[in-house]
Design a protein around this motif. Structure first.
Motif, PDB file in Angstrom:
ATOM      1  N   PRO A 100       0.831  -1.211   0.000  1.00 48.86           N
ATOM      2  CA  PRO A 100       0.000   0.000   0.000  1.00 48.86           C
ATOM      3  C   PRO A 100       0.865   1.260   0.000  1.00 48.86           C
ATOM      4  O   PRO A 100       1.936   1.293   0.609  1.00 48.86           O
ATOM      5  N   PRO A 101       0.410   2.327  -0.679  1.00 46.30           N
ATOM      6  CA  PRO A 101       1.221   3.561  -0.765  1.00 46.30           C
ATOM      7  C   PRO A 101       1.620   4.131   0.588  1.00 46.30           C
ATOM      8  O   PRO A 101       2.753   4.585   0.759  1.00 46.30           O
ATOM      9  N   ARG A 102       0.709   4.135   1.560  1.00 44.15           N
ATOM     10  CA  ARG A 102       1.066   4.691   2.871  1.00 44.15           C
ATOM     11  C   ARG A 102       2.156   3.861   3.544  1.00 44.15           C
ATOM     12  O   ARG A 102       3.027   4.402   4.228  1.00 44.15           O
ATOM     13  N   TYR A 103       2.104   2.560   3.375  1.00 41.64           N
ATOM     14  CA  TYR A 103       3.137   1.692   3.934  1.00 41.64           C
ATOM     15  C   TYR A 103       4.479   1.967   3.254  1.00 41.64           C
ATOM     16  O   TYR A 103       5.529   2.000   3.898  1.00 41.64           O
ATOM     17  N   VAL A 104       4.444   2.193   1.941  1.00 40.86           N
ATOM     18  CA  VAL A 104       5.668   2.505   1.202  1.00 40.86           C
ATOM     19  C   VAL A 104       6.241   3.843   1.676  1.00 40.86           C
ATOM     20  O   VAL A 104       7.458   4.009   1.786  1.00 40.86           O
ATOM     21  N   CYS A 105       5.354   4.793   1.977  1.00 37.86           N
ATOM     22  CA  CYS A 105       5.830   6.088   2.487  1.00 37.86           C
ATOM     23  C   CYS A 105       6.599   5.917   3.788  1.00 37.86           C
ATOM     24  O   CYS A 105       7.642   6.552   3.994  1.00 37.86           O
ATOM     25  N   LEU A 106       6.096   5.059   4.687  1.00 37.38           N
ATOM     26  CA  LEU A 106       6.798   4.816   5.942  1.00 37.38           C
ATOM     27  C   LEU A 106       8.182   4.235   5.684  1.00 37.38           C
ATOM     28  O   LEU A 106       9.178   4.676   6.279  1.00 37.38           O
ATOM     29  N   LEU A 107       8.254   3.234   4.809  1.00 33.33           N
ATOM     30  CA  LEU A 107       9.539   2.593   4.530  1.00 33.33           C
ATOM     31  C   LEU A 107      10.511   3.559   3.847  1.00 33.33           C
ATOM     32  O   LEU A 107      11.695   3.606   4.188  1.00 33.33           O
ATOM     33  N   LEU A 230       2.692  11.001  -4.290  1.00 31.43           N
ATOM     34  CA  LEU A 230       3.875  10.185  -4.003  1.00 31.43           C
ATOM     35  C   LEU A 230       4.796  10.124  -5.215  1.00 31.43           C
ATOM     36  O   LEU A 230       6.033  10.110  -5.074  1.00 31.43           O
ATOM     37  N   TRP A 231       4.217  10.135  -6.409  1.00 27.28           N
ATOM     38  CA  TRP A 231       5.045  10.098  -7.620  1.00 27.28           C
ATOM     39  C   TRP A 231       5.868  11.374  -7.773  1.00 27.28           C
ATOM     40  O   TRP A 231       6.969  11.336  -8.335  1.00 27.28           O
ATOM     41  N   ALA A 258       5.139  16.033   3.046  1.00 26.29           N
ATOM     42  CA  ALA A 258       4.041  16.816   2.472  1.00 26.29           C
ATOM     43  C   ALA A 258       3.165  15.950   1.577  1.00 26.29           C
ATOM     44  O   ALA A 258       1.932  16.082   1.575  1.00 26.29           O
ATOM     45  N   ALA A 259       3.778  15.040   0.824  1.00 28.25           N
ATOM     46  CA  ALA A 259       3.004  14.170  -0.063  1.00 28.25           C
ATOM     47  C   ALA A 259       2.159  13.177   0.722  1.00 28.25           C
ATOM     48  O   ALA A 259       1.031  12.852   0.334  1.00 28.25           O
ATOM     49  N   GLN A 260       2.663  12.707   1.846  1.00 26.99           N
ATOM     50  CA  GLN A 260       1.949  11.712   2.621  1.00 26.99           C
ATOM     51  C   GLN A 260       0.638  12.265   3.162  1.00 26.99           C
ATOM     52  O   GLN A 260      -0.349  11.531   3.316  1.00 26.99           O
TER      53      GLN A 260
END
Length: 388
Positions: A100-107, A230-231, A258-260
């Motif tokens: 998931p995108p939010r999970y990728v943001c954390l990593l 995110l992109w 900011a993107a998150q």
């Protein structure tokens, strides 16, 4: 029991393999805990120099897994790190596919945080890829990433260990300038971080040729499945021109935060990502507190064969007389000092049931030679009489 390295590290079982050597789970006898030990397989000058560079790194950061200690034993060398049990990003993608995108943001944020600390030391990692990014086994909780494997890392300004125009790293995660033989620099690490993020979102290794083609006419649109906010961050990390990328990991983190905030909340019923323990149970002979030590057997009772003397025969047991009360109260045995075996006195025979005492004879090692000499003398006397 496993092989003991340099008298301190007991190798338990292999848990991975890198380009320069095998990684073992090991028991650190001095600190009393399990660690990850990387054993160098080769002993040529370049490998040893890379080893010296890697083990010399001392970066204390929650998202960096740097060497903690090292040891040498004959023609082998090793260095140790904390034991991280959740496997790598490759394991997570193998279990779940695209994340998931939010999970990728954390990593991605944690990876950039670790790179901030690494770059602050003047070090360029040069080999950022999913297999070198480990995870703690946090289950369904928030992931905890650790950047590892500094085998080809180098400080800016240090002499290179490879020939000019020779590319070092993992194919598929090179920055364009690396393939042109440019000096290692921080933007190359940021480019690789963008490729890792794209890998986590797509579930497959990025196609660099396709990425280069996307940028022929400027910054491309977001690929399918990648949210546009995110992109904007990942696309800036993947700019072919290093001057068009983020110059620092800190700048990339600010843009990512900011993107998150613009990303959609997780959907109802969305499967949580769970980071499992990928190392597995300890082999037989090892437990949570280290190697299972066998309890030594009790010392055997001395005998005539071991001491050269004879023992008194044990006294005959005395039958109890219920009608006759004891004349003296029993004596309480003294306390037994810690670490010693308790001593139990043999029963004392009563006068009416006294057992005759056998007096010990001469030791066996004395009797046998005397009998042998007597036999020889007797045989010699018989021979002399017959000869006379």
């Amino acid at each position: 029991m496993g092989e003991v390295f340099a008298g301190r590290y007991e190798l338990v079982d292999p848990i991975g393999r890198g380009g320069a050597g095998a990684v073992w789970r090991a028991w650190d006898r001095r600190r009393g805990r399990y660690v990850a030990a990387k054993v160098l397989l080769q002993s040529d000058a370049h490998s040893l120099l890379r080893f010296v560079r890697e083990q010399a790194l001392r970066i204390d950061h929650p998202h960096v897994l740097a060497p903690a200690s090292w040891a040498a034993d004959d023609d082998k060398v090793l260095f140790t790190m904390e034991l991280v049990r959740g496997g790598s990003l490759s394991h997570v993608i193998g279990d779940y596919g695209p994340l998931p995108p939010r999970y990728v943001c954390l990593l991605l944020d944690q990876l950039l945080s670790g790179l901030t600390a690494v770059h602050a030391e003047g070090v360029v990692h040069r080999d950022i890829k999913p297999a070198n990014i480990l995870l703690e086994a946090t289950g369904t909780g928030q992931p905890h990433l650790r950047l590892s494997d500094f085998g080809i890392a180098m400080r800016k300004g240090e002499p290179r260990l490879t020939e000019t125009n020779y590319v070092v790293g993992t194919p598929g995660y090179f920055a364009p300038e690396q393939m042109l033989g440019a000096e290692p620099d921080f933007p190359a690490d940021l480019y690789a971080a963008g490729l890792v993020a794209l890998y986590l979102l797509s579930g497959k290794k990025p196609d660099q040729q396709a990425i280069f083609a996307m940028y022929e006419h400027g910054t491309p649109r977001a690929p399918v499945g990648v949210p546009d906010p995110l992109w904007q961050v990942i696309g800036a990390l993947l700019q072919p021109d290093p001057e068009a990328r983020f110059r620092t990991a800190t700048g990339a983190r600010k843009a990512l935060a900011a993107a998150q905030e613009l990303l959609a909340e997780p959907g109802i019923g969305e499967e949580p990502v769970e980071v499992f323990d990928q190392i597995g149970p300890l082999p037989e002979g090892f437990g949570p507190a280290g190697p299972a030590r066998t309890v030594p057997a009790a010392d055997p009772v001395p005998s005539a064969e071991t001491t050269g003397s004879f023992h008194l025969a044990p006294p005959m047991p005395v039958p109890e007389r219920p009608t006759t009360p004891p004349t003296t109260p029993p004596t309480q045995a003294p306390a037994t000092p810690p670490g010693t075996r308790p001593y139990t006195a043999p029963p004392v025979p009563t006068p009416s049931m006294a057992t005759p005492v056998r007096r010990p004879g001469p030791p066996a090692r004395v009797v046998v030679p005397v009998l042998a000499i007597a036999a020889l003398c007797f045989a010699f006397g018989i021979w002399a009489l017959s000869a006379g």
